[in-house]
Motif scaffolding. Sequence first.
Motif, PDB file in Angstrom:
ATOM      1  N   LYS A 189      -1.321  11.890  -1.866  1.00  0.00           N
ATOM      2  CA  LYS A 189      -2.183  10.866  -2.461  1.00  0.00           C
ATOM      3  C   LYS A 189      -2.747  10.015  -1.337  1.00  0.00           C
ATOM      4  O   LYS A 189      -2.004   9.470  -0.524  1.00  0.00           O
ATOM      5  N   GLN A 192       0.838  -1.210   0.000  1.00  0.00           N
ATOM      6  CA  GLN A 192       0.000   0.000   0.000  1.00  0.00           C
ATOM      7  C   GLN A 192       0.870   1.257   0.000  1.00  0.00           C
ATOM      8  O   GLN A 192       0.600   2.216  -0.723  1.00  0.00           O
ATOM      9  N   ALA A 197       2.321   6.543  -6.943  1.00  0.00           N
ATOM     10  CA  ALA A 197       1.253   7.379  -7.514  1.00  0.00           C
ATOM     11  C   ALA A 197       1.512   8.862  -7.287  1.00  0.00           C
ATOM     12  O   ALA A 197       1.349   9.674  -8.206  1.00  0.00           O
ATOM     13  N   TRP A 229      -4.230   6.655  -0.833  1.00  0.00           N
ATOM     14  CA  TRP A 229      -4.361   5.419  -1.599  1.00  0.00           C
ATOM     15  C   TRP A 229      -5.591   4.653  -1.140  1.00  0.00           C
ATOM     16  O   TRP A 229      -5.787   4.425   0.050  1.00  0.00           O
ATOM     17  N   HIS A 233       2.404   1.667  -3.438  1.00  0.00           N
ATOM     18  CA  HIS A 233       1.412   2.185  -4.390  1.00  0.00           C
ATOM     19  C   HIS A 233       1.243   3.700  -4.218  1.00  0.00           C
ATOM     20  O   HIS A 233       1.267   4.458  -5.190  1.00  0.00           O
ATOM     21  N   ALA A 234       1.056   4.135  -2.971  1.00  0.00           N
ATOM     22  CA  ALA A 234       0.826   5.558  -2.694  1.00  0.00           C
ATOM     23  C   ALA A 234       2.038   6.401  -3.091  1.00  0.00           C
ATOM     24  O   ALA A 234       1.891   7.466  -3.694  1.00  0.00           O
ATOM     25  N   GLU A 252      -7.394   1.078  -1.628  1.00  0.00           N
ATOM     26  CA  GLU A 252      -7.244  -0.290  -2.138  1.00  0.00           C
ATOM     27  C   GLU A 252      -8.510  -0.698  -2.881  1.00  0.00           C
ATOM     28  O   GLU A 252      -9.619  -0.516  -2.378  1.00  0.00           O
TER      29      GLU A 252
END
Length: 121
Positions: free
Chosen positions: A87, A31, A38, A89, A34-35, A91
């Motif tokens: 950002k 996670q 991004a 995130w 991803h954040a 899921e």
Amino acid sequence: MRMASPIVQYVVLRKDLVDILKWPTGALIAQACHACTAVMHQFRDEKTTQQYLADADSMHKVVLEAKNEESLISLAEKLKAENVDHKLWMEQPENIPTCIATRPYQKDLIQIHFKKFKLMK
């Protein structure tokens, strides 16, 4: 002459996902990845993002824990109100808020927003 504040990226993860909902540690780390990815892409043209990426061997991240979904959402709302680029995130497909990553900033410009959060353990 004062030294410039270091450029840092703040990452805040929901601790309850591991402690209460029993997510695997690797899933929580994903996670954050991803954040971070991004937010770097979204704000790639910002001067401090470019400076941060140009010195890739010296990146500084501060990884903190939010107690639960409510505290993470509250932080996201405060950052938005203060115009701090970040950002949140979510899921997918469950649409669960899991992590916030800021774009890189001078530490002294944004650290005030994270004072109530503890380092992630």
